[in-house]
Design a protein around this motif. Structure first.
Motif, PDB file in Angstrom:
ATOM      1  N   UNK A  19      19.711  78.207  61.425  1.00  0.00           N
ATOM      2  CA  UNK A  19      20.628  79.096  60.171  1.00  0.00           C
ATOM      3  C   UNK A  19      20.391  79.071  59.212  1.00  0.00           C
ATOM      4  N   UNK A  20      20.123  78.148  58.937  1.00  0.00           N
ATOM      5  CA  UNK A  20      19.389  77.067  57.213  1.00  0.00           C
ATOM      6  C   UNK A  20      18.202  77.839  57.427  1.00  0.00           C
ATOM      7  N   UNK A  21      17.916  78.006  57.606  1.00  0.00           N
ATOM      8  CA  UNK A  21      15.959  78.379  58.154  1.00  0.00           C
ATOM      9  C   UNK A  21      15.941  80.006  57.691  1.00  0.00           C
ATOM     10  N   UNK A  22      17.043  80.502  58.289  1.00  0.00           N
ATOM     11  CA  UNK A  22      16.743  81.668  58.957  1.00  0.00           C
ATOM     12  C   UNK A  22      16.902  82.420  56.901  1.00  0.00           C
ATOM     13  N   UNK A  23      18.938  81.677  56.438  1.00  0.00           N
ATOM     14  CA  UNK A  23      19.022  82.331  55.320  1.00  0.00           C
ATOM     15  C   UNK A  23      17.679  82.042  54.552  1.00  0.00           C
ATOM     16  N   UNK A  24      17.594  81.150  54.679  1.00  0.00           N
ATOM     17  CA  UNK A  24      16.313  81.020  53.705  1.00  0.00           C
ATOM     18  C   UNK A  24      15.054  82.086  53.568  1.00  0.00           C
ATOM     19  N   UNK A  25      13.984  82.934  54.642  1.00  0.00           N
ATOM     20  CA  UNK A  25      13.842  83.748  55.398  1.00  0.00           C
ATOM     21  C   UNK A  25      14.193  84.808  54.471  1.00  0.00           C
ATOM     22  N   UNK A  26      14.936  85.096  54.814  1.00  0.00           N
ATOM     23  CA  UNK A  26      16.047  86.340  53.720  1.00  0.00           C
ATOM     24  C   UNK A  26      15.796  86.728  52.349  1.00  0.00           C
ATOM     25  N   UNK A  27      16.222  85.025  51.544  1.00  0.00           N
ATOM     26  CA  UNK A  27      16.342  85.246  50.464  1.00  0.00           C
ATOM     27  C   UNK A  27      14.888  85.790  50.404  1.00  0.00           C
ATOM     28  N   UNK A  28      13.671  85.244  50.684  1.00  0.00           N
ATOM     29  CA  UNK A  28      12.324  85.315  50.155  1.00  0.00           C
ATOM     30  C   UNK A  28      11.710  86.383  50.764  1.00  0.00           C
ATOM     31  N   UNK A  29      12.773  87.751  50.997  1.00  0.00           N
ATOM     32  CA  UNK A  29      12.976  88.991  51.735  1.00  0.00           C
ATOM     33  C   UNK A  29      13.499  89.681  50.245  1.00  0.00           C
ATOM     34  N   UNK A  30      13.601  88.796  49.853  1.00  0.00           N
ATOM     35  CA  UNK A  30      14.696  89.559  48.496  1.00  0.00           C
ATOM     36  C   UNK A  30      16.441  90.121  48.680  1.00  0.00           C
ATOM     37  N   UNK A  31      17.019  89.048  50.096  1.00  0.00           N
ATOM     38  CA  UNK A  31      18.829  89.294  49.919  1.00  0.00           C
ATOM     39  C   UNK A  31      18.490  88.055  48.832  1.00  0.00           C
ATOM     40  N   UNK A  32      19.851  87.669  48.752  1.00  0.00           N
ATOM     41  CA  UNK A  32      21.115  87.002  47.661  1.00  0.00           C
ATOM     42  C   UNK A  32      21.873  86.689  48.260  1.00  0.00           C
ATOM     43  N   UNK A  33      21.971  85.339  47.673  1.00  0.00           N
ATOM     44  CA  UNK A  33      24.123  85.221  48.232  1.00  0.00           C
ATOM     45  C   UNK A  33      24.647  85.409  47.546  1.00  0.00           C
ATOM     46  N   UNK A  34      25.767  85.870  47.676  1.00  0.00           N
ATOM     47  CA  UNK A  34      26.840  86.394  47.709  1.00  0.00           C
ATOM     48  C   UNK A  34      28.199  85.711  47.615  1.00  0.00           C
ATOM     49  N   UNK A  35      28.867  85.493  47.019  1.00  0.00           N
ATOM     50  CA  UNK A  35      30.336  85.188  47.053  1.00  0.00           C
ATOM     51  C   UNK A  35      31.198  85.953  47.244  1.00  0.00           C
ATOM     52  N   UNK A  36      32.133  86.584  48.199  1.00  0.00           N
ATOM     53  CA  UNK A  36      33.250  87.203  48.569  1.00  0.00           C
ATOM     54  C   UNK A  36      34.682  86.992  48.945  1.00  0.00           C
ATOM     55  N   UNK A  37      34.364  85.723  48.402  1.00  0.00           N
ATOM     56  CA  UNK A  37      35.733  84.352  48.439  1.00  0.00           C
ATOM     57  C   UNK A  37      35.595  84.013  49.937  1.00  0.00           C
ATOM     58  N   UNK A  38      34.288  83.990  50.732  1.00  0.00           N
ATOM     59  CA  UNK A  38      34.047  83.420  52.387  1.00  0.00           C
ATOM     60  C   UNK A  38      34.794  81.624  51.932  1.00  0.00           C
ATOM     61  N   UNK A  39      35.059  81.226  50.707  1.00  0.00           N
ATOM     62  CA  UNK A  39      35.303  79.887  51.174  1.00  0.00           C
ATOM     63  C   UNK A  39      34.742  78.934  51.992  1.00  0.00           C
ATOM     64  N   UNK A  40      34.856  77.949  52.735  1.00  0.00           N
ATOM     65  CA  UNK A  40      33.950  76.917  53.891  1.00  0.00           C
ATOM     66  C   UNK A  40      33.919  77.611  55.467  1.00  0.00           C
ATOM     67  N   UNK A  41      33.203  78.318  55.548  1.00  0.00           N
ATOM     68  CA  UNK A  41      33.479  79.374  56.665  1.00  0.00           C
ATOM     69  C   UNK A  41      32.012  78.436  57.349  1.00  0.00           C
ATOM     70  N   UNK A  42      31.735  79.027  58.891  1.00  0.00           N
ATOM     71  CA  UNK A  42      30.290  78.790  59.217  1.00  0.00           C
ATOM     72  C   UNK A  42      29.284  79.880  59.371  1.00  0.00           C
TER      73      UNK A  42
END
Length: 244
Positions: free
Chosen positions: A203-226
């Motif tokens: 999952x972490x590697x996929x998130x990093x790959x998506x960020x490299x493609x132009x995605x950005x981490x977003x806080x929608x108030x999700x808190x500590x989730x999986x």
């Protein structure tokens, strides 16, 4: 490395009632992973499977009534089937909706909580998609969205133009993901896509790959989730789920 589009997530005032509507609309079954969450998927379906993009309904306080950036197109097999489906959906609680579509061969409806969707006239391209023909996203630049999502998920780009782009699972099954150029695109914050890493991918590697493609981490108030919440290049929120 790639991700699978597994479900459309709807925020709802009453997840159980809205889930029942859509289960009846699609001819699917209903389950729940906990209070406030209703899952709708084909009967006998083993999640995840590219033959279907499922639907999740999650209760939240006072979801806005706006035209969201994502909607479902439902497939039909004949003019008679289209008419019968529209009539049945109205009996279930759907209402006619005017989004400025004018005189078109498809029918625009709203579900009991105001989410707009379309019942399409028969189209050969959707003959084998199942009840959901396409998940449609309003956007400013279909070409850019096709580039991002074509890299993000394990789907094949079928059509790209300035006005429209479509993708489908590389296995050639299930609904299409379509991007439609739309003026005055509204905020997409009550309906979003959920994607899942392929088995064996991190999952972490996929998130990093998506960020490299132009995605950005977003806080929608999700808190500590999986899951991890990201936004695509046009600001559409989506979730990268974790595998149990």
């Amino acid at each position: 490395m790639a991700l699978q589009l597994v479900q459309v997530n709807f925020k709802a005032r009453d997840d159980a009632a809205l889930g029942r509507f859509w289960a009846e609309a699609l001819g699917w079954g209903v389950s729940s992973e906990g209070p406030g969450v209703t899952n709708v998927e084909p009967v006998g379906f083993t999640w995840p499977d590219p033959v279907a993009v499922c639907a999740d309904f999650v209760t939240v306080p006072d979801p806005e009534t706006v035209k969201y950036r994502v909607h479902l197109d439902l497939a039909t097999t004949s003019a008679a089937h289209q008419a019968e489906l529209v009539a049945r959906l109205k009996e279930l609680g759907a209402t006619p909706a005017d989004v400025g579509q004018g005189d078109v061969p498809w029918t625009v409806l709203a579900d009991p909580e105001g989410n707009v969707f379309c019942v399409l006239e028969p189209r050969e391209i959707y003959r084998d998609t199942g009840p959901i023909a396409a998940v449609v996203v309003d956007c400013a630049d279909p070409r850019a969205m096709a580039r991002f999502w074509g890299e993000a998920i394990d789907w094949t780009v079928h059509e790209v133009s300035d006005d429209h782009a479509s993708l489908r699972s590389a296995k050639g099954v299930g609904p299409y993901l379509e991007f439609l150029r739309t003026p005055d695109v509204t905020v997409w914050n009550r309906v979003h896509l959920d994607v899942l890493p392929n088995r064996g991918d991190d999952q972490a590697a996929e998130v990093a790959r998506l960020q490299a493609l132009g995605a950005k981490l977003t806080d929608v108030g999700q808190g500590d989730v999986s899951w991890v919440v990201l936004a695509d290049p046009e600001g559409n929120e989506f979730c990268v789920l974790g595998r149990a």
